[in-house]
Design a protein around this motif. Structure first.
Motif, PDB file in Angstrom:
ATOM      1  N   GLY A 141      23.088  48.542  11.279  1.00 60.49           N
ATOM      2  CA  GLY A 141      22.499  49.822  11.675  1.00 60.49           C
ATOM      3  C   GLY A 141      22.619  50.890  10.599  1.00 60.49           C
ATOM      4  O   GLY A 141      22.377  52.075  10.866  1.00 60.49           O
ATOM      5  N   MET A 142      22.988  50.504   9.378  1.00 58.07           N
ATOM      6  CA  MET A 142      23.124  51.514   8.315  1.00 58.07           C
ATOM      7  C   MET A 142      21.753  51.895   7.754  1.00 58.07           C
ATOM      8  O   MET A 142      21.575  53.011   7.281  1.00 58.07           O
ATOM      9  N   TYR A 143      20.824  50.945   7.743  1.00 61.04           N
ATOM     10  CA  TYR A 143      19.452  51.217   7.320  1.00 61.04           C
ATOM     11  C   TYR A 143      18.500  50.745   8.410  1.00 61.04           C
ATOM     12  O   TYR A 143      18.806  49.796   9.146  1.00 61.04           O
ATOM     13  N   SER A 144      17.335  51.398   8.472  1.00 65.27           N
ATOM     14  CA  SER A 144      16.306  50.952   9.417  1.00 65.27           C
ATOM     15  C   SER A 144      15.312  50.061   8.666  1.00 65.27           C
ATOM     16  O   SER A 144      15.242  50.099   7.429  1.00 65.27           O
ATOM     17  N   VAL A 145      14.527  49.321   9.443  1.00 67.03           N
ATOM     18  CA  VAL A 145      13.467  48.496   8.851  1.00 67.03           C
ATOM     19  C   VAL A 145      12.471  49.393   8.116  1.00 67.03           C
ATOM     20  O   VAL A 145      12.041  49.095   6.997  1.00 67.03           O
ATOM     21  N   GLN A 146      12.143  50.546   8.730  1.00 67.98           N
ATOM     22  CA  GLN A 146      11.157  51.469   8.129  1.00 67.98           C
ATOM     23  C   GLN A 146      11.628  51.974   6.762  1.00 67.98           C
ATOM     24  O   GLN A 146      10.818  52.185   5.866  1.00 67.98           O
ATOM     25  N   GLY A 147      12.940  52.147   6.621  1.00 66.21           N
ATOM     26  CA  GLY A 147      13.467  52.668   5.358  1.00 66.21           C
ATOM     27  C   GLY A 147      13.457  51.641   4.239  1.00 66.21           C
ATOM     28  O   GLY A 147      13.763  51.968   3.088  1.00 66.21           O
ATOM     29  N   CYS A 148      13.146  50.396   4.589  1.00 62.56           N
ATOM     30  CA  CYS A 148      13.189  49.330   3.582  1.00 62.56           C
ATOM     31  C   CYS A 148      11.808  48.783   3.255  1.00 62.56           C
ATOM     32  O   CYS A 148      11.685  47.742   2.623  1.00 62.56           O
ATOM     33  N   THR A 149      10.746  49.420   3.730  1.00 64.08           N
ATOM     34  CA  THR A 149       9.404  48.938   3.400  1.00 64.08           C
ATOM     35  C   THR A 149       8.437  50.111   3.283  1.00 64.08           C
ATOM     36  O   THR A 149       8.484  51.031   4.089  1.00 64.08           O
ATOM     37  N   ARG A 179      20.628  42.382  13.897  1.00 63.99           N
ATOM     38  CA  ARG A 179      21.250  43.620  14.378  1.00 63.99           C
ATOM     39  C   ARG A 179      21.538  43.526  15.881  1.00 63.99           C
ATOM     40  O   ARG A 179      22.632  43.830  16.336  1.00 63.99           O
ATOM     41  N   GLN A 180      20.539  43.060  16.645  1.00 65.92           N
ATOM     42  CA  GLN A 180      20.729  42.902  18.103  1.00 65.92           C
ATOM     43  C   GLN A 180      21.805  41.861  18.374  1.00 65.92           C
ATOM     44  O   GLN A 180      22.656  42.035  19.247  1.00 65.92           O
ATOM     45  N   VAL A 181      21.739  40.761  17.622  1.00 67.09           N
ATOM     46  CA  VAL A 181      22.666  39.651  17.864  1.00 67.09           C
ATOM     47  C   VAL A 181      24.104  40.108  17.625  1.00 67.09           C
ATOM     48  O   VAL A 181      24.998  39.824  18.436  1.00 67.09           O
ATOM     49  N   LEU A 182      24.355  40.835  16.550  1.00 70.80           N
ATOM     50  CA  LEU A 182      25.726  41.288  16.252  1.00 70.80           C
ATOM     51  C   LEU A 182      26.228  42.209  17.351  1.00 70.80           C
ATOM     52  O   LEU A 182      27.401  42.171  17.732  1.00 70.80           O
ATOM     53  N   HIS A 183      25.333  43.052  17.869  1.00 73.83           N
ATOM     54  CA  HIS A 183      25.756  43.974  18.923  1.00 73.83           C
ATOM     55  C   HIS A 183      26.118  43.232  20.205  1.00 73.83           C
ATOM     56  O   HIS A 183      26.948  43.711  20.971  1.00 73.83           O
ATOM     57  N   GLY A 184      25.509  42.062  20.414  1.00 72.60           N
ATOM     58  CA  GLY A 184      25.797  41.309  21.638  1.00 72.60           C
ATOM     59  C   GLY A 184      26.932  40.309  21.472  1.00 72.60           C
ATOM     60  O   GLY A 184      27.326  39.647  22.432  1.00 72.60           O
ATOM     61  N   PHE A 185      27.468  40.165  20.279  1.00 70.69           N
ATOM     62  CA  PHE A 185      28.505  39.147  20.017  1.00 70.69           C
ATOM     63  C   PHE A 185      29.876  39.793  20.230  1.00 70.69           C
ATOM     64  O   PHE A 185      30.222  40.764  19.559  1.00 70.69           O
TER      65      PHE A 185
END
Ligand code: FAD
Length: 399
Positions: free
Chosen positions: A51-59, A136-142
């Motif tokens: 969650g440090m960067y968003s997808v939008q910030g990388c493209t 990102r979702q997976v880590l939050h649910g682990f």
């Protein structure tokens, strides 16, 4: 009119286009070809799962970064015929006077047995934008169990990224109060880091943080059913969540054109960067078989050399610039600190501060807050200065 064709509008291709446009005058046509009109800031992928960067910030749209007058053709490069000086791309036949191959490399998930069944189920990855977002979702649910980060084989893009991921994951779970519930392991096919002085520091830190490092473990197979990974000699490691870094390969177009080795990497003169056997073909970045890390930093230094050499070729001067293997590599050791190392073909680590000798802000071979701030700042520098052709003002310092 002189036609320069650049295959690939990634890091190396776009930096080269800008640097070349600055150097040539008059009748020079620069055209880039890429299958995508979006440019990806791949060093940000390691940070998206946390969650440090968003997808939008990388493209961003690649046209935002092209020099005035340069063209962009969208299409798949299918084949190169260097004898006839022709490229087939997007169903079109394009001729060139000078060609630069900057098609990068790709994660080859299909090379690991069983990974197709496991991928995006028990196994995840952060080497694609899609994978990083999903992770990102997976880590939050682990919430408990063993997270294994496994590097299948070398070379990979940014060899420091899996190590960064492991350090960030350890802190991520610790901050969420799950430090005892989640166990972190990193398997690597060879040593943990190729520079022994750096490896020592990082191994000590991993031990202190309870991250188990398993070296000499190439990944041959993923068994989704039993949640185990296997090495070629049959060693097994059980996992609850696997974060896989697959083997990498050069572009199919290079293989189809017979211009690369078995992995699809183009053989180049390691200093001049011309492709073997063809004086009017250059290659740079991850597409090459150069003995340097596959990193944006090395592609950046190489783009400078190719731009200078192409400009001199076009002017007919015969002068050649030389790439010395310069590379910089960041390892994020936590959410607030990082290590940065720099080296070249001489294989000696750069020492002291960079890019400014006394001021830095980078402290080489040290874990500092300043390095971490510089790492976060480098995305801004990438979008606003480096991609547009500004140089990183440091190309040496080896002792
Ligand atoms: C998770 C991750 C973390 C990273 N971290 C760092 C880091 O911290 N520091 C660092 O320096 N580097 C890092 N890198 C590596 C860095 O992003 C790459 O080394 C760099 O982008 C290489 O530039 P390139 O121009 O060679 O290839 P790329 O930037 O990958 O560009 C290749 C381009 O070619 C296009 N292409 C390929 N084949 C074809 C075809 N057949 N037809 C049409 N177009 C084609 C692609 O679409 C792409 O746009 C990281 C990479 C990843 C994946």
């Amino acid at each position: 009119m002189v036609n320069v064709l650049i295959l690939g509008a990634g890091t190396g291709g776009v930096i080269l286009a800008n640097k070349l446009a600055e150097r040539v005058e008059g009748d020079v046509n620069i055209t880039l070809i890429d299958r995508s009109t979006r440019h990806l800031y791949q060093p940000g992928f390691t940070l998206i799962p946390f969650g440090m960067y968003s997808v939008q910030g990388c493209t961003k749209p690649v046209v935002n970064f092209l020099p005035k007058g340069a063209g962009l053709l969208r299409g798949e490069v299918e084949r190169i015929n260097p004898e006839k000086m022709v490229v087939i791309a997007g169903g079109r036949k394009l001729t060139y006077d000078w060609l630069v191959i900057a098609t990068g490399c790709r994660p080859a998930f299909e090379e690991v047995t069983g990974l197709d069944r496991a991928l995006y189920r028990s196994a995840h990855e952060f080497y694609t934008l899609r994978g990083a977002r999903k992770l990102r979702q997976v880590l939050h649910g682990f919430t408990s169990g063993r997270l294994v980060v496994s590097i299948a084989d070398m070379p990979i893009k940014c060899p420091g990224a899996p190590l960064s991921f492991a350090f960030l994951a350890e802190e991520f779970f610790r901050r969420r109060g799950l430090g005892r519930e989640v166990e972190i392991m990193l398997t690597t096919p060879s040593e943990v880091f190729s520079k022994p002085e750096v490896a020592k520091t990082l191994e000590a830190l991993a031990e202190e943080r309870g991250i188990e490092l398993v070296s000499e473990f190439p990944l041959a197979e993923v068994d989704h059913g039993s949640k185990r990974i296997r090495s070629p000699s049959g060693e097994e490691v059980p996992y609850d969540l696997l974060v896989v870094v697959p083997p990498h390969m050069g572009s199919e177009a290079i293989i189809n054109s017979g211009m690369g080795d078995a992995m699809g990497y183009v053989g180049v003169d390691k200093h001049i960067l011309t492709a073997a056997d063809f004086e009017n073909v250059y290659a740079l970045g991850d597409a090459t078989n150069l003995p340097v890390s596959k990193a944006a930093s090395s592609a950046h230094f190489q783009a400078e050399v190719v731009a200078r050499n192409l400009a001199e070729d076009i002017a007919g001067s015969g002068i050649k610039a030389r790439y010395g293997g310069e590379t910089f590599c960041f390892i994020l050791t936590s959410f607030t600190e990082a290590m940065v190392v720099g080296f070249d073909y001489e294989n000696k680590l750069y020492q002291g501060k960079a890019p400014l000798p006394l001021l830095g802000p980078l402290s080489l071979n040290k874990i500092t807050r300043g390095n971490h701030i510089a790492k976060l700042l480098s995305r801004w520098l990438y979008w606003h200065l480096w991609l547009r052709g500004e140089s990183f003002p440091y190309t040496g310092g080896a002792e």
